[in-house]
Design a protein around this motif. Structure first.
Motif, PDB file in Angstrom:
ATOM      1  N   ALA A 100     -81.944   6.468  67.609  1.00 36.84           N
ATOM      2  CA  ALA A 100     -80.798   7.377  67.442  1.00 36.84           C
ATOM      3  C   ALA A 100     -80.010   7.049  66.178  1.00 36.84           C
ATOM      4  CB  ALA A 100     -79.891   7.295  68.667  1.00 36.84           C
ATOM      5  N   LEU A 101     -79.787   5.747  65.934  1.00 40.51           N
ATOM      6  CA  LEU A 101     -79.058   5.351  64.727  1.00 40.51           C
ATOM      7  C   LEU A 101     -79.873   5.652  63.467  1.00 40.51           C
ATOM      8  CD1 LEU A 101     -77.514   1.933  65.853  1.00 40.51           C
ATOM      9  CD2 LEU A 101     -76.295   4.068  65.386  1.00 40.51           C
ATOM     10  N   GLN A 102     -81.183   5.516  63.549  1.00 43.30           N
ATOM     11  CA  GLN A 102     -82.009   5.819  62.381  1.00 43.30           C
ATOM     12  C   GLN A 102     -81.939   7.310  62.028  1.00 43.30           C
ATOM     13  OE1 GLN A 102     -85.806   4.241  63.627  1.00 43.30           O
ATOM     14  NE2 GLN A 102     -85.485   2.292  62.543  1.00 43.30           N
ATOM     15  N   LYS A 103     -81.895   8.182  63.054  1.00 40.13           N
ATOM     16  CA  LYS A 103     -81.761   9.618  62.792  1.00 40.13           C
ATOM     17  C   LYS A 103     -80.397   9.933  62.185  1.00 40.13           C
ATOM     18  CE  LYS A 103     -84.979  11.326  66.285  1.00 40.13           C
ATOM     19  NZ  LYS A 103     -85.134  12.152  67.514  1.00 40.13           N
ATOM     20  N   GLU A 104     -79.361   9.229  62.706  1.00 42.34           N
ATOM     21  CA  GLU A 104     -78.022   9.423  62.151  1.00 42.34           C
ATOM     22  C   GLU A 104     -77.987   9.007  60.683  1.00 42.34           C
ATOM     23  OE1 GLU A 104     -73.375   8.042  63.028  1.00 42.34           O
ATOM     24  OE2 GLU A 104     -74.989   7.568  64.457  1.00 42.34           O
ATOM     25  N   ARG A 105     -78.679   7.937  60.348  1.00 39.24           N
ATOM     26  CA  ARG A 105     -78.728   7.470  58.956  1.00 39.24           C
ATOM     27  C   ARG A 105     -79.469   8.478  58.079  1.00 39.24           C
ATOM     28  NH1 ARG A 105     -81.996   4.864  55.477  1.00 39.24           N
ATOM     29  NH2 ARG A 105     -81.027   3.376  54.021  1.00 39.24           N
ATOM     30  N   GLU A 106     -80.550   9.050  58.606  1.00 38.85           N
ATOM     31  CA  GLU A 106     -81.301  10.052  57.838  1.00 38.85           C
ATOM     32  C   GLU A 106     -80.407  11.261  57.516  1.00 38.85           C
ATOM     33  OE1 GLU A 106     -84.700  10.988  60.143  1.00 38.85           O
ATOM     34  OE2 GLU A 106     -85.693   9.047  59.816  1.00 38.85           O
ATOM     35  N   ASN A 107     -79.599  11.693  58.490  1.00 35.82           N
ATOM     36  CA  ASN A 107     -78.684  12.814  58.243  1.00 35.82           C
ATOM     37  C   ASN A 107     -77.621  12.454  57.211  1.00 35.82           C
ATOM     38  OD1 ASN A 107     -80.009  14.445  60.108  1.00 35.82           O
ATOM     39  ND2 ASN A 107     -78.734  13.745  61.821  1.00 35.82           N
ATOM     40  N   ALA A 108     -77.155  11.175  57.307  1.00 34.71           N
ATOM     41  CA  ALA A 108     -76.151  10.732  56.351  1.00 34.71           C
ATOM     42  C   ALA A 108     -76.726  10.689  54.936  1.00 34.71           C
ATOM     43  CB  ALA A 108     -75.625   9.350  56.743  1.00 34.71           C
ATOM     44  N   VAL A 109     -77.964  10.337  54.792  1.00 35.56           N
ATOM     45  CA  VAL A 109     -78.609  10.309  53.466  1.00 35.56           C
ATOM     46  C   VAL A 109     -78.745  11.734  52.930  1.00 35.56           C
ATOM     47  CG1 VAL A 109     -80.762   9.804  52.252  1.00 35.56           C
ATOM     48  CG2 VAL A 109     -79.816   8.136  53.870  1.00 35.56           C
ATOM     49  N   LYS A 110     -79.094  12.684  53.806  1.00 36.47           N
ATOM     50  CA  LYS A 110     -79.190  14.077  53.359  1.00 36.47           C
ATOM     51  C   LYS A 110     -77.826  14.601  52.887  1.00 36.47           C
ATOM     52  CE  LYS A 110     -83.059  15.298  56.382  1.00 36.47           C
ATOM     53  NZ  LYS A 110     -83.503  16.126  57.538  1.00 36.47           N
ATOM     54  N   ASP A 111     -76.755  14.263  53.654  1.00 38.86           N
ATOM     55  CA  ASP A 111     -75.407  14.688  53.260  1.00 38.86           C
ATOM     56  C   ASP A 111     -75.029  14.098  51.906  1.00 38.86           C
ATOM     57  OD1 ASP A 111     -75.160  16.140  55.556  1.00 38.86           O
ATOM     58  OD2 ASP A 111     -74.041  14.580  56.656  1.00 38.86           O
ATOM     59  N   LYS A 112     -75.416  12.852  51.678  1.00 40.48           N
ATOM     60  CA  LYS A 112     -75.093  12.194  50.409  1.00 40.48           C
ATOM     61  C   LYS A 112     -75.759  12.939  49.244  1.00 40.48           C
ATOM     62  CE  LYS A 112     -76.203   8.149  47.667  1.00 40.48           C
ATOM     63  NZ  LYS A 112     -76.953   6.898  47.588  1.00 40.48           N
ATOM     64  N   LYS A 113     -77.028  13.311  49.418  1.00 38.23           N
ATOM     65  CA  LYS A 113     -77.738  14.014  48.338  1.00 38.23           C
ATOM     66  C   LYS A 113     -77.079  15.374  48.057  1.00 38.23           C
ATOM     67  CE  LYS A 113     -82.248  11.829  49.063  1.00 38.23           C
ATOM     68  NZ  LYS A 113     -83.675  12.047  49.427  1.00 38.23           N
ATOM     69  N   ARG A 114     -76.654  16.030  49.126  1.00 36.39           N
ATOM     70  CA  ARG A 114     -76.001  17.320  48.923  1.00 36.39           C
ATOM     71  C   ARG A 114     -74.677  17.149  48.181  1.00 36.39           C
ATOM     72  NH1 ARG A 114     -75.913  18.570  53.707  1.00 36.39           N
ATOM     73  NH2 ARG A 114     -73.723  18.155  54.246  1.00 36.39           N
TER      74      ARG A 114
END
Length: 299
Positions: A100-114
């Motif tokens: 669950a935390l790894q998925k949250e991190r993946e979303n956070a990385v996508k937000d950062k790129k945006r």
């Protein structure tokens, strides 16, 4: 002519006496036969449920001759196995909890790129990008902390399971020792215990010895000591039926280097005062020789 005849007869008689004296000039010693005796003792506590031996039985090395009650040990073994399974069932599923935390991190990385793209177009501020990076770092810290915690918990449970494993190995060893296993090939000389008697660790169950080869323990004088050595082949005379004697061939395998007083089994008082040397002579047994029999050695 008569004088010459008498002279010739006297010379022949003297030669005969001389030869007879030489034939009797042999070194002799006496002793008794013995064997290497082994006492087989119990290695576990409990009631002897089976013991299939009798005095005089021939046993082979490693032969199972009985067993001691092991009911309580079997129950302990079952309990330890259950404890081990219970401990291992408590290990956490690290993959599920971290996923669950790894998925949250993946979303956070996508937000950062945006946000990075928005910053390039002057649509988003640098603070928004810093906040995105901070969020990713926080999530990664949570992942690292949770991974460490789960690893520690798993290792502790594995250690507990290992401890149970050692206890289980001890019980297995105790169960193995409930089997009464003959240790050497030979003949049962004495039986000390019977079925349904209580056994304790170290209690003698029976005595066994290999009677295929016996050893004659004899005692020699100082003059004989200098004439024999280990490996010498000697003759041994043993009393047989009808007052006759039977001769065996034996090999000297041990000579005591220290003198001792003649054993008390020698009846003559003068002989008991003499110092002698003990020797052991290995003799192949044809089935006639018995422990305790007397034998005379001719060197």
């Amino acid at each position: 002519m008569k004088f010459n005849f008498y002279k010739t007869s006297i010379i022949a008689f003297c030669i005969t006496l001389s030869s007879c004296g030489n034939s009797e000039n042999v070194n002799e010693a006496s002793g008794t036969f013995e064997a290497t005796e082994t006492i087989v003792s119990a290695e576990a506590n409990g009631k002897i449920l089976k013991l299939t031996i009798n005095e005089g039985d021939q046993l082979g090395k490693g032969q199972k001759v009985g067993f001691i009650d092991s009911t309580q040990l079997h129950l302990s073994k079952m309990q330890l196995k259950q404890n081990g399974r219970a401990i291992l069932s408590g290990r956490p599923d690290s993959k599920v909890q971290i996923e669950a935390l790894q998925k949250e991190r993946e979303n956070a990385v996508k937000d950062k790129k945006r946000i990075e793209n928005l910053v390039k177009g002057d649509v988003a501020s640098q603070k928004q990008l810093d906040d995105a990076n901070y969020r990713i770092a926080i999530i990664q810290s949570k992942i690292d902390a949770l991974s460490s915690q789960l690893a520690t918990t798993t290792n502790n449970l594995n250690e507990q399971s290992g401890s149970v494993g050692f206890q289980l190995a001890q019980v297995e060893d105790q169960l193995k020792k409930c089997n009464i296993i003959n240790s050497v090939s030979g003949t049962v000389l004495t039986k000390y215990a019977n079925e349904y008697e209580m056994a304790t660790v170290g209690k003698p169950i029976y005595k066994i010895a290999d009677l295929s080869t016996l050893k004659l323990r004899a005692y020699i004088t100082a003059s004989q000591f200098a004439k024999i050595k280990i490996g010498d082949v000697v003759k041994i005379n043993v009393d047989a039926e009808n007052g006759k004697s039977k001769t065996y061939s034996g090999t000297v395998e041990w000579i005591n280097s220290k003198a001792e007083f003649t054993p008390k089994t020698i009846q003559t008082k003068d002989e008991r005062a003499n110092l002698v040397y003990a020797v052991k002579i290995r003799v192949k047994n044809d089935g006639t020789l018995k422990i305790g029999m007397y034998g005379d050695v001719v060197f």
